[in-house]
Design a protein around this motif. Structure first.
Motif, PDB file in Angstrom:
ATOM      1  N   GLU A  50       3.612   1.233  -2.901  1.00 29.92           N
ATOM      2  CA  GLU A  50       3.140   1.449  -4.096  1.00 29.92           C
ATOM      3  C   GLU A  50       2.547   2.886  -4.318  1.00 29.92           C
ATOM      4  OE1 GLU A  50       3.134  -0.383  -6.763  1.00 29.92           O
ATOM      5  OE2 GLU A  50       4.507  -1.534  -5.575  1.00 29.92           O
ATOM      6  N   ASN A  51       1.728   3.549  -3.240  1.00 31.22           N
ATOM      7  CA  ASN A  51       1.419   4.777  -3.257  1.00 31.22           C
ATOM      8  C   ASN A  51       2.297   5.895  -3.482  1.00 31.22           C
ATOM      9  OD1 ASN A  51       0.321   7.613  -1.978  1.00 31.22           O
ATOM     10  ND2 ASN A  51      -1.442   6.371  -2.448  1.00 31.22           N
ATOM     11  N   LEU A  52       3.491   5.669  -2.985  1.00 30.24           N
ATOM     12  CA  LEU A  52       4.562   6.514  -2.918  1.00 30.24           C
ATOM     13  C   LEU A  52       5.301   6.597  -4.385  1.00 30.24           C
ATOM     14  CD1 LEU A  52       6.279   6.100   0.309  1.00 30.24           C
ATOM     15  CD2 LEU A  52       5.259   8.112  -0.499  1.00 30.24           C
ATOM     16  N   ARG A  53       5.335   5.435  -4.818  1.00 28.50           N
ATOM     17  CA  ARG A  53       5.914   4.978  -6.099  1.00 28.50           C
ATOM     18  C   ARG A  53       4.907   5.681  -7.275  1.00 28.50           C
ATOM     19  NH1 ARG A  53       6.457  -0.262  -5.523  1.00 28.50           N
ATOM     20  NH2 ARG A  53       9.004   0.199  -4.684  1.00 28.50           N
ATOM     21  N   GLU A  54       3.610   5.610  -7.183  1.00 26.85           N
ATOM     22  CA  GLU A  54       2.736   5.998  -8.087  1.00 26.85           C
ATOM     23  C   GLU A  54       2.732   7.265  -8.146  1.00 26.85           C
ATOM     24  OE1 GLU A  54      -2.051   5.337  -9.382  1.00 26.85           O
ATOM     25  OE2 GLU A  54      -0.856   4.110  -8.023  1.00 26.85           O
ATOM     26  N   HIS A  55       2.463   8.048  -6.863  1.00 32.98           N
ATOM     27  CA  HIS A  55       1.925   9.448  -6.670  1.00 32.98           C
ATOM     28  C   HIS A  55       3.122  10.363  -6.479  1.00 32.98           C
ATOM     29  CE1 HIS A  55      -2.127   8.423  -7.201  1.00 32.98           C
ATOM     30  NE2 HIS A  55      -2.043   7.364  -6.447  1.00 32.98           N
ATOM     31  N   TYR A  56       4.195  10.081  -6.061  1.00 34.48           N
ATOM     32  CA  TYR A  56       5.233  10.913  -5.312  1.00 34.48           C
ATOM     33  C   TYR A  56       6.603  10.776  -6.151  1.00 34.48           C
ATOM     34  CZ  TYR A  56       1.815  11.790  -1.917  1.00 34.48           C
ATOM     35  OH  TYR A  56       0.704  12.384  -1.325  1.00 34.48           O
ATOM     36  N   ASN A  57       7.199   9.175  -6.165  1.00 38.38           N
ATOM     37  CA  ASN A  57       8.334   9.310  -6.675  1.00 38.38           C
ATOM     38  C   ASN A  57       8.395   8.027  -7.230  1.00 38.38           C
ATOM     39  OD1 ASN A  57      11.147   9.126  -7.511  1.00 38.38           O
ATOM     40  ND2 ASN A  57      11.887   9.440  -5.399  1.00 38.38           N
ATOM     41  N   PRO A  58       8.596   7.405  -8.632  1.00 34.87           N
ATOM     42  CA  PRO A  58       8.580   6.389  -8.987  1.00 34.87           C
ATOM     43  C   PRO A  58       9.798   5.612  -8.590  1.00 34.87           C
ATOM     44  CG  PRO A  58       8.267   7.858 -10.728  1.00 34.87           C
ATOM     45  CD  PRO A  58       8.588   8.713  -9.728  1.00 34.87           C
ATOM     46  N   GLU A 103       0.820  -1.114  -0.088  1.00 45.56           N
ATOM     47  CA  GLU A 103      -0.104   0.064  -0.014  1.00 45.56           C
ATOM     48  C   GLU A 103       0.771   1.328  -0.125  1.00 45.56           C
ATOM     49  OE1 GLU A 103      -2.816  -0.279   3.253  1.00 45.56           O
ATOM     50  OE2 GLU A 103      -3.617  -2.104   2.501  1.00 45.56           O
TER      51      GLU A 103
END
Length: 369
Positions: free
Chosen positions: A241-249, A238
């Motif tokens: 994945e959220n950080l990767r999708e919305h903040y920093n890949p 969660e």
């Protein structure tokens, strides 16, 4: 404590598929899989090729890839690579299936296997340390005993770069100091002449899965790894994945860089703590240690907290429930003259008590049985 049982497993006949893979190990190094190349760079056979090593194998992708990679780097070791599998009895029949799978893989590879088991849930209930702490303690106790029995120089585990990033993020969320940001150390001494090594700590899980697919090697999936009731799984599936999708890949890489920088700084601090500890601490038993306050008054508060953490670890007390608030409270008890409390109960059933110029830390022996 429920008894832990150990037994050795003899190798079995090699299947045609594995025989072909074994033959492929004679290929030139430039044809080896990138995972094997990276493993060879991080932990070259010149360091371990002449000693016995114990490889922890759970049956999951990471540990199976580690075992296969080490065997590929050093074929024909005649029993010097020893696999070790510990059955925690936490997942019912699935735990037994994991063990059977590891037995089969080791048999095909002609790698000696040591098996250990314990009913970890019962141990955790008796000690009050928590399931994760009890499982880890039982597992490492088994690995060390196995290494002693086999006269091994190294215990090898399959922690990966993904494990490292998740650990760092977990510690950030929970609250940690600089040492916690350094993440999982690539190696540490377990006892004299026995070193724990994590040679896959810079390897991403995608590379591991690609290696196994190239070999046609199966592995066991632990269904508890996707159970969102566990904090670690929520972080993985969660938060990350959220950080990767919305903040920093590239959040995983960012966390790994943070861990590297923190680790370099922590090496300097650890040296200072190592010099300070014998001057101001006295441990007269596994359940009691005293710290002299008179030598710490002018020391930086951060260094005092790091000293307390080092003392805690030297006593082998559980750290999972100890966060910044608890360490800072202990620092207060050491540094403050009147404002700090004179006695507190801490996680792991450890009592802290100010007695004159000393801070006394005691853990009730009954909780360790």
């Amino acid at each position: 404590m429920p008894a832990k049982r150990f037994r050795q497993v003899e190798s079995v006949a090699v299947s045609p598929r594995v025989a072909a893979a074994n033959a492929a190990r004679t290929e030139p190094s430039n044809q080896r899989h990138p995972l094997v190349e990276q493993l060879a760079r991080v932990w070259p056979t010149s360091e371990w090729g002449e000693v016995t090593i114990v490889v922890a194998v759970s049956g999951g992708a990471d540990s199976v890839a580690l075992l296969r990679g080490l065997v590929e780097l050093a074929p024909g070791r005649d029993g010097r690579i020893v696999a070790a599998h510990f059955n925690h009895h936490l997942r019912g029949a699935a735990s037994d299936d994991d063990q059977a799978f590891v037995e089969r893989v080791c048999g095909e590879l002609r790698v000696p296997l040591e098996l250990g088991q314990a009913h970890v849930a019962q141990i955790a209930q008796q000690r009050g340390d928590g399931l994760e702490a009890a499982a880890r303690e039982a597992r490492y106790s088994f690995l060390i005993e196995t290494a002693n029995r086999r006269s091994a120089g190294f215990v090898v585990t399959a922690h990966t770069a993904d494990d490292q990033a998740e650990t760092i993020l977990h510690r950030v969320v929970r609250g940690t100091g600089l040492a916690g940001l350094a993440g999982i150390p690539p190696r540490r001494e377990l006892r004299q002449e026995l070193t724990l090594v994590r040679p896959l700590l810079a390897v991403r899980r995608t590379l591991i899965l690609d290696y196994l697919e190239t070999l046609g090697q199966t592995y066991r999936e632990d269904e508890s790894n996707v159970d969102r009731r566990f904090t670690r799984n929520r972080l993985r599936h969660e938060l990350l994945e959220n950080l990767r999708e919305h903040y920093n890949p590239q959040v995983t890489e960012a966390l790994l860089r943070l861990g590297t920088l923190a680790g370099e700084a922590q090496e300097v601090i650890a040296q200072l703590v190592g010099e300070l500890m014998p001057q101001c601490t006295l441990a007269d038993s596994p359940d009691h240690v005293a710290i002299d306050r008179t030598l710490l008054g002018e020391r930086p508060r951060y260094l005092v907290r790091e000293l307390l953490i080092a003392v805690w670890r030297r006593q082998h007390w559980p750290e999972q429930a100890m966060g910044f608030v608890e360490w800072d409270l202990l620092a207060d008890m050491l540094l403050a003259e009147d404002a700090a409390p004179r006695q507190r109960m801490l996680p792991g059933c450890v009592t802290a008590r100010r007695v004159g110029a000393r801070l006394e830390l005691s853990r009730a022996p009954a909780r360790r049985q």
